[in-house]
Write an enzyme that holds these catalytic residues in place. Structure first.
Site: not given
Length: 429
Positions: A265, A322, A391
């Site tokens: 991320s 995602d 995610h």
């Protein structure tokens, strides 16, 4: 026959399940034991000959040829290495103190030397040598400081640097590997930095090193702020990375060496910036590779071109379900040629009447590196999961663990196809 051949070479899948009813609190990401996974050990996946193959061809596995022939179908040695670097990111999450009520909030719960052992990720052969912190550069009104301290926490522990010290692991890898691992977003100000989606020019010190042709290379404002901002009490993440890489090169520069920067991320974005910075700053830098999980877009097309010129190799592991991998901004067509000011951008998915406004705004991004695209929908264990779970790092590790090829996306699917083929063959007799 091709499917059957693939299925024969598939290593045994380490079994774990992810409950469909679980909702994850981002601040409790790695405290949920139901989302833990058992990493594959080297000896359960690789034969002795395959281990020797990694040592002999380690540069190919680090991306010197952009992982040509290794991604589809996914090479088992590469799979194991990706999972290994995912474990380093998992350790960064496990080490971070997510509890806002804790006096050690936003710091590492563990001493530098015990990050990997106390994170329970198994034996790695690596030794952590440096804590890393990131500082938010957002200017907030004074009244914010009168609120809870966790709201205005500017500097927070973001990851670590670790060096491979185990002789057997160095022999298996074919070189000494240095890992920089970054966690994802955790604090309030980090979330605010993520929202600063407009592109901004790279700092002058980076531009001057790369050269005058770097003009036009831009990156997301918030990511750059987290990488370059510092305070009176905490130097910038950029400063800490450069300082530690300099020490590593002084100590180990005379032997085969690699830098592998990994993150999930926000950590994936910072890994990309750190890799570019290392290659731009150190003329004697060894091979620099990024292994990113669920990363957002980082910069524009000129930034992508500069990454490629610098020799930085990036493998982006992307879950097509995602949403984070589809932001920020808009993306341009995948054109390898560098843009000039007179060239028009071809913005994907926008009506023609909108393009002009988008092109004038600093919101046009370009994907970087080589992509390994996976999908939660193709996984029988994850196909009913929600948007949030798509995610999670644990989801990415599960997908990598089970991915076979684009024609047969998951091992369970591969076995079903093989079984169906076998039944049809028996019926023809």
């Amino acid at each position: 026959m091709r499917v059957a051949a693939i299925a024969v070479t598939i290593p045994k899948l380490t079994h774990y399940t992810i409950p469909s009813s679980t909702i994850i609190n981002p601040l409790k990401l790695n405290e949920n034991s139901e989302f833990s996974w058992t990493p594959l050990k080297h000896d359960s996946v690789l034969t002795h000959s395959n281990s020797g193959k990694l040592a002999k061809h380690w540069m190919e596995y680090q991306g010197i040829n952009n992982w040509e022939g290794l991604l589809d179908p996914l090479d088992d040695i590469l799979r194991n290495e990706i999972l290994k670097y995912g474990r380093f990111v998992e350790a960064a999450y496990q080490s971070f103190d997510f509890d806002p009520s804790s006096p050690t909030y936003a710091t590492s719960k563990f001493h530098k030397n015990s990050i990997l052992t106390r994170s329970c990720i198994g034996e790695t052969g690596y030794k952590p040598i440096k804590h890393l912190r990131a500082t938010c550069g957002i200017q907030l009104p004074g009244w914010v400081d009168r609120g809870p301290s966790w709201v205005s926490t500017r500097s927070s522990w973001i990851g670590y640097v670790a060096v491979c010290q185990d002789k057997e692991e160095i022999a298996r890898l074919g070189r000494r590997d240095v890992v920089i691992a970054f966690r994802g977003t955790a604090t309030c100000l980090e979330w605010l930095e993520n929202l600063r989606a407009t592109l901004t020019c790279l700092p002058d010190d980076v531009v001057n090193v790369v050269g005058p042709e770097n003009g036009g290379a831009m990156v997301e404002s918030g990511f750059l702020s987290l990488y370059t901002s510092g305070s009176d009490t905490c130097p910038s993440l950029q400063h800490m990375v450069r300082e530690e890489i300099g020490r590593v090169l002084q100590t180990y520069g005379d032997e085969p060496l690699s830098f592998t920067i990994t993150g999930h991320s926000l950590g994936a974005a910072l890994a990309t910036l750190a890799a570019y910075d290392i290659n731009s700053t150190f003329s004697d830098a060894p091979m620099v590779t990024v292994i990113s999980f669920g990363g957002p877009r980082v910069g524009n097309q000129n930034f992508r071109c500069q990454l490629e010129k610098s020799g930085t190799k990036i493998l982006r592991i992307v879950n097509s379900d995602d949403l984070i991998t589809k932001v920020p901004g808009f993306v341009i067509d995948n054109d390898d040629t560098e843009m000039t000011n007179n060239q028009a951008l071809n913005v994907v998915g926008l009506p023609r009447w909108v393009r002009k406004r988008v092109e004038d705004a600093p919101l046009v991004y370009a994907d970087v590196g080589q992509e390994l695209r996976l999908s939660s929908k193709e996984c029988p264990y994850l196909c009913k999961e929600g948007v949030v779970s798509c995610h999670e790092l644990s989801t990415y590790l599960h997908l990598v663990n089970g991915f076979v090829s684009s024609n047969c996306p998951f091992r369970a699917t591969a076995m079903r196809v093989l079984y169906k083929h076998h039944r049809q063959k028996l019926g023809s007799y």
